[in-house]
Design a protein around this motif. Structure first.
Motif, PDB file in Angstrom:
ATOM      1  N   TRP A  75       0.823  -1.209   0.000  1.00  0.00           N
ATOM      2  CA  TRP A  75       0.000   0.000   0.000  1.00  0.00           C
ATOM      3  C   TRP A  75       0.857   1.259   0.000  1.00  0.00           C
ATOM      4  O   TRP A  75       0.554   2.237  -0.688  1.00  0.00           O
ATOM      5  CB  TRP A  75      -0.945   0.006   1.208  1.00  0.00           C
TER       6      TRP A  75
ATOM      7  N   LEU B 236       0.721   4.003  -2.886  1.00  0.00           N
ATOM      8  CA  LEU B 236       0.440   5.415  -2.609  1.00  0.00           C
ATOM      9  C   LEU B 236       1.533   6.319  -3.175  1.00  0.00           C
ATOM     10  O   LEU B 236       1.253   7.409  -3.691  1.00  0.00           O
ATOM     11  CB  LEU B 236       0.324   5.640  -1.099  1.00  0.00           C
ATOM     12  N   LEU B 237       2.770   5.865  -3.105  1.00  0.00           N
ATOM     13  CA  LEU B 237       3.881   6.673  -3.602  1.00  0.00           C
ATOM     14  C   LEU B 237       3.918   6.727  -5.123  1.00  0.00           C
ATOM     15  O   LEU B 237       4.250   7.756  -5.716  1.00  0.00           O
ATOM     16  CB  LEU B 237       5.207   6.119  -3.076  1.00  0.00           C
TER      17      LEU B 237
ATOM     18  N   PRO C 163      -0.337   8.734  -7.859  1.00  0.00           N
ATOM     19  CA  PRO C 163      -0.766   9.959  -7.163  1.00  0.00           C
ATOM     20  C   PRO C 163      -2.255  10.007  -6.851  1.00  0.00           C
ATOM     21  O   PRO C 163      -2.643  10.504  -5.791  1.00  0.00           O
ATOM     22  CB  PRO C 163      -0.366  11.071  -8.145  1.00  0.00           C
TER      23      PRO C 163
ATOM     24  N   THR D 160      -4.267   7.856  -5.859  1.00  0.00           N
ATOM     25  CA  THR D 160      -4.670   7.105  -4.666  1.00  0.00           C
ATOM     26  C   THR D 160      -4.446   7.907  -3.389  1.00  0.00           C
ATOM     27  O   THR D 160      -4.983   7.564  -2.338  1.00  0.00           O
ATOM     28  CB  THR D 160      -3.899   5.781  -4.574  1.00  0.00           C
ATOM     29  N   ARG D 161      -3.649   8.976  -3.487  1.00  0.00           N
ATOM     30  CA  ARG D 161      -3.391   9.803  -2.294  1.00  0.00           C
ATOM     31  C   ARG D 161      -4.481  10.846  -2.059  1.00  0.00           C
ATOM     32  O   ARG D 161      -4.514  11.488  -1.015  1.00  0.00           O
ATOM     33  CB  ARG D 161      -2.039  10.494  -2.433  1.00  0.00           C
TER      34      ARG D 161
ATOM     35  N   PHE E  89      -6.529  11.175   1.317  1.00  0.00           N
ATOM     36  CA  PHE E  89      -6.000  10.140   2.218  1.00  0.00           C
ATOM     37  C   PHE E  89      -6.234  10.486   3.682  1.00  0.00           C
ATOM     38  O   PHE E  89      -6.666   9.644   4.477  1.00  0.00           O
ATOM     39  CB  PHE E  89      -4.513   9.927   1.934  1.00  0.00           C
ATOM     40  N   TRP E  90      -5.940  11.735   4.066  1.00  0.00           N
ATOM     41  CA  TRP E  90      -6.083  12.102   5.479  1.00  0.00           C
ATOM     42  C   TRP E  90      -7.545  12.136   5.900  1.00  0.00           C
ATOM     43  O   TRP E  90      -7.886  11.726   7.025  1.00  0.00           O
ATOM     44  CB  TRP E  90      -5.399  13.437   5.747  1.00  0.00           C
TER      45      TRP E  90
END
Length: 433
Positions: free
Chosen positions: A24, A28-29, A32, A34-35, A38-39
């Motif tokens: 994962w 994520l890295l 882009p 997928t980020r 995220f928070w």
């Protein structure tokens, strides 16, 4: 059984998190998109959003609508607009494209990302939104979330426009002990067809008054084409009323090449045939360009066209969002992407609403009921391969009487199946009075 199922589910969830964490992090890295959010998905919200969602003492009751992505959001947006005049509305999505579209469509409504299915994260999300009713579009079964809303916070949780394909049903059968308690916790499930109802009932233990076949919102919620935007786009794409336009709609990686090869074959018999290629994900533009160049095909890209420099090529790549319905309005035939590989197809109702016959491949499990209805109404063709696609397009372009009949059948199919929106509007209001 419900508590035991949750314990098992959460154990597997945590175990999977530890095992898959390195993958994962890498995903994520490297990817882009997928980020995005995220928070928020972890229950960490910006101050401006928290302030916006502060609930006044005498505020109207609040509905939280969840729509995973663009397709689900488009299905409910007319319902949201109507209910938004009487109640407060908050919308959540899972994907960035769905989130962005929801914000553009309803700038006055708070849009958040749906939380990951961990109980502490969900608790923060519920305390932020504080809904009086939770409405989930189509089929989203997250055991912790449904348990938290319905049991822990006593928030009625309703499924609307629910569907469960045969393929998904077989998958859920393998984890029925985990899924059954969640389905039973819904206050009500409004599903698209009797087949969907039968599959859900086979997985759960629902009361007769807990499950309703209400029809498909997508028959009610097809927007009209703005004639101003239609004229603007047709000028940019250089489409004339007499042109014959084939649209490859919402294509996925793996099917562009065979579909383009079919177009090349058709051009031999129909040299005037123009093509609009609309990938499901616009970020695939570099991949599409590579394929077109490998076939030495001349093309334009929608985002690069201007009034001063309109399209001058036989092929246009539609790398925009929100213009596909307008494209259908000046198309002759629409081919539904995602149906020639095992992605499950795309919704054929929008082209049908524009009197455009549809052709789709063998994989339409995400729209199984609609595709069945299209075939039974003789409003389009289901084909198995490139040869079938070429034959279907040829038949439509060479036999005007067949074309007109199929186009009329598509219009009639839509008109005869409207009504789900009214049912669901009344149902939602009944929980808030």
């Amino acid at each position: 059984m419900g508590l035991l199922s949750l314990i098992v589910y959460n154990f597997l969830l945590i175990l999977g998190l530890f095992i898959l964490a390195p993958f994962w992090v890498g995903y994520l890295l490297l990817v882009p998109k997928t980020r995005a959010g995220f928070w928020e998905k972890l229950g960490i919200y910006p101050a401006a959003l928290r302030e916006r969602l502060q609930k006044a003492e005498n505020a109207p009751k609040r509905i939280w609508f969840h729509a995973v992505s663009v397709g689900e959001f488009n299905a409910i947006k007319s319902l949201v607009a109507e209910l938004g005049s009487s109640f407060e509305v908050v919308i959540s999505t899972t994907t960035r494209t769905g989130h962005d579209l929801a914000q553009r469509t309803f700038p006055e409504i708070a849009v958040i990302y749906f939380p990951f299915d961990f109980r502490s994260v969900i608790e923060r999300a519920i305390q932020l939104v504080r809904p009086d009713l939770m409405v989930i579009a189509e089929t989203e079964i997250w055991p912790n979330f449904i348990d938290m809303t319905s049991r822990c916070f006593d928030i009625p949780t309703v499924l609307i426009n629910g569907r469960l394909s045969q393929r998904s049903y077989k998958g859920y059968q393998r984890i029925q002990l985990l899924v059954k308690p969640s389905l039973n916790q819904f206050a009500h499930l409004y599903v698209q067809s009797q087949a969907d109802a039968n599959r859900i009932q086979a997985l759960a233990d629902l009361r007769p008054d807990q499950l309703t076949v209400a029809g498909n919102l997508k028959f009610d919620l097809i927007p009209t084409v703005d004639p101003v935007k239609q004229n603007q786009l047709s000028r940019l794409l250089n489409i004339q009323p007499e042109d014959t336009v084939l649209t490859l709609a919402s294509t996925h990686s793996g099917e562009d090449l065979p579909l383009l090869e079919s177009y090349i074959q058709l051009k031999k018999d129909f040299p005037e045939l123009k093509l609009i290629l609309a990938p499901r994900h616009p970020e695939r533009l570099p991949e599409i360009k590579t394929i077109l160049n490998s076939k030495a095909l001349s093309f334009s890209v929608r985002s690069q066209l201007t009034e001063d420099k309109p399209n001058a090529q036989p092929i246009v790549v539609l790398d925009s969002i929100g213009e596909l319905l307008t494209v259908y309005s000046f198309s002759r035939i629409a081919v539904m992407g995602g149906s020639f590989i095992e992605k499950g197809g795309q919704n054929p109702l929008e082209p049908l609403s524009q009197r455009v016959p549809v052709i789709f491949g063998p994989y339409m499990h995400n729209f199984a009921e609609i595709s069945r209805m299209v075939k039974e109404a003789e409003a389009g063709y289901q084909v198995q391969d490139q040869s079938g696609l070429i034959n279907a397009v040829t038949a439509l372009l060479t036999q005007p009487e067949i074309y007109d009949t199929i186009a009329e059948h598509g219009q009639r199919l839509i008109e005869n199946n409207r009504g789900a929106k009214e049912i669901m509007d009344k149902a939602i209001r009944s929980y808030l009075h």
